[in-house]
Design a protein around this motif. Sequence first.
Motif, mmCIF file in Angstrom:
data_model
loop_
_atom_site.group_PDB
_atom_site.id
_atom_site.type_symbol
_atom_site.label_atom_id
_atom_site.label_comp_id
_atom_site.label_asym_id
_atom_site.label_seq_id
_atom_site.Cartn_x
_atom_site.Cartn_y
_atom_site.Cartn_z
ATOM 1 N N LYS A 30 0.827 -1.209 0.000
ATOM 2 C CA LYS A 30 0.000 0.000 0.000
ATOM 3 C C LYS A 30 0.858 1.255 0.000
ATOM 4 O O LYS A 30 0.586 2.208 -0.736
ATOM 5 C CB LYS A 30 -0.929 0.001 1.213
ATOM 6 C CG LYS A 30 -2.042 -1.003 1.126
ATOM 7 C CD LYS A 30 -2.895 -0.963 2.378
ATOM 8 C CE LYS A 30 -3.983 -2.009 2.324
ATOM 9 N NZ LYS A 30 -4.797 -2.021 3.533
ATOM 10 N N ARG A 32 3.969 1.569 -1.046
ATOM 11 C CA ARG A 32 4.678 1.679 -2.321
ATOM 12 C C ARG A 32 3.730 2.063 -3.455
ATOM 13 O O ARG A 32 4.125 2.787 -4.369
ATOM 14 C CB ARG A 32 5.402 0.377 -2.648
ATOM 15 C CG ARG A 32 6.618 0.184 -1.773
ATOM 16 C CD ARG A 32 7.371 -1.050 -2.179
ATOM 17 N NE ARG A 32 8.510 -1.243 -1.308
ATOM 18 C CZ ARG A 32 9.643 -1.776 -1.706
ATOM 19 N NH1 ARG A 32 9.777 -2.196 -2.941
ATOM 20 N NH2 ARG A 32 10.626 -1.919 -0.864
ATOM 21 N N ALA A 33 2.505 1.586 -3.412
ATOM 22 C CA ALA A 33 1.530 1.958 -4.447
ATOM 23 C C ALA A 33 1.269 3.467 -4.405
ATOM 24 O O ALA A 33 1.212 4.119 -5.448
ATOM 25 C CB ALA A 33 0.234 1.185 -4.258
ATOM 26 N N SER A 95 -4.778 5.959 -12.202
ATOM 27 C CA SER A 95 -5.314 5.463 -10.942
ATOM 28 C C SER A 95 -6.791 5.115 -11.092
ATOM 29 O O SER A 95 -7.539 5.808 -11.755
ATOM 30 C CB SER A 95 -5.138 6.530 -9.865
ATOM 31 O OG SER A 95 -5.588 6.055 -8.642
ATOM 32 N N GLU A 100 -8.250 -0.264 -6.726
ATOM 33 C CA GLU A 100 -7.251 -0.199 -5.656
ATOM 34 C C GLU A 100 -7.850 -0.676 -4.328
ATOM 35 O O GLU A 100 -7.206 -1.407 -3.582
ATOM 36 C CB GLU A 100 -6.739 1.234 -5.517
ATOM 37 C CG GLU A 100 -5.680 1.390 -4.458
ATOM 38 C CD GLU A 100 -5.173 2.812 -4.374
ATOM 39 O OE1 GLU A 100 -4.341 3.048 -3.489
ATOM 40 O OE2 GLU A 100 -5.596 3.671 -5.145
ATOM 41 N N ARG A 105 -2.917 -5.255 -3.943
ATOM 42 C CA ARG A 105 -1.734 -5.958 -4.462
ATOM 43 C C ARG A 105 -1.815 -6.090 -5.986
ATOM 44 O O ARG A 105 -0.855 -5.813 -6.702
ATOM 45 C CB ARG A 105 -1.589 -7.322 -3.799
ATOM 46 C CG ARG A 105 -0.208 -7.893 -3.889
ATOM 47 C CD ARG A 105 -0.085 -9.223 -3.167
ATOM 48 N NE ARG A 105 -0.396 -9.190 -1.747
ATOM 49 C CZ ARG A 105 0.473 -8.925 -0.783
ATOM 50 N NH1 ARG A 105 1.707 -8.641 -1.073
ATOM 51 N NH2 ARG A 105 0.097 -8.944 0.476
ATOM 52 N N TYR A 108 -1.435 -2.543 -7.563
ATOM 53 C CA TYR A 108 -0.038 -2.092 -7.549
ATOM 54 C C TYR A 108 0.780 -2.858 -8.574
ATOM 55 O O TYR A 108 1.572 -2.282 -9.313
ATOM 56 C CB TYR A 108 0.538 -2.260 -6.141
ATOM 57 C CG TYR A 108 1.985 -1.853 -6.000
ATOM 58 C CD1 TYR A 108 2.430 -0.617 -6.440
ATOM 59 C CD2 TYR A 108 2.902 -2.695 -5.392
ATOM 60 C CE1 TYR A 108 3.755 -0.230 -6.292
ATOM 61 C CE2 TYR A 108 4.226 -2.320 -5.238
ATOM 62 C CZ TYR A 108 4.644 -1.092 -5.687
ATOM 63 O OH TYR A 108 5.947 -0.715 -5.540
ATOM 64 N N ARG A 111 0.065 -1.563 -12.062
ATOM 65 C CA ARG A 111 0.722 -0.266 -12.297
ATOM 66 C C ARG A 111 2.210 -0.449 -12.507
ATOM 67 O O ARG A 111 2.809 0.208 -13.354
ATOM 68 C CB ARG A 111 0.455 0.679 -11.135
ATOM 69 C CG ARG A 111 -0.990 1.146 -11.128
ATOM 70 C CD ARG A 111 -1.212 2.313 -10.269
ATOM 71 N NE ARG A 111 -0.623 3.492 -10.886
ATOM 72 C CZ ARG A 111 -0.651 4.684 -10.344
ATOM 73 N NH1 ARG A 111 -1.230 4.853 -9.177
ATOM 74 N NH2 ARG A 111 -0.113 5.715 -10.943
#
Length: 196
Positions: A30, A32-33, A95, A100, A105, A108, A111
């Motif tokens: 989360k 890092r996303a 986004s 999300e 997971r 992310y 992306r």
Amino acid sequence: MTDFPDDKGLHGLWRGDGATLAPLPLDEVKRRAARLGNAVRRRNRVEYIAAGVVLLAFAFYAIVLPGALLKIGSLLTIAGVLVVVWQLARRTSRSNPGVEASDVRAFYRARLVREEHMLARVGRWYLAPMLPGLLVFMAGQAVAAGKATLPGVLSFAALPLLLFFGVWLLNQRAAVKLRAQIDRIDRAADYQGDPE
């Protein structure tokens, strides 16, 4: 393009550091996303501003500089920058808060994959469209300086070509880092028994 420095880097991977290869916990995913989203927005903002500056400068060059090669090189550079801006908008991660929230997971990872593909192919969509304009413009500069020979043109084009190569290398390095992060997410999903 932006280098994503949120991993310990290739050196740790080469040494076989277990912490570098460990799966990411969900809270870290989360975090890092969110960081990736901020980095992408920041990078895109800088790229669009730089594109605007280049467009204005080469439009000015196309009007005021003498010589057909300088004018054609300027117009080709403008066209190349417009292609790059379109490609950046088309390729960049977008986004989607609903996705999300349902599976952070997977969101992310998707992306990261999109960014990795974009960075790994930067030579095709980012550098190649600007290369014809750059080369014609540099040839025009060589002619204007009285050095209308192949070595003369190459002397004018050497530094910009080295800069292009540096941009390509930095993006390849960033793509490798993103691939390592994707692998960590995949290992975490395998470890927890998540279906792919």
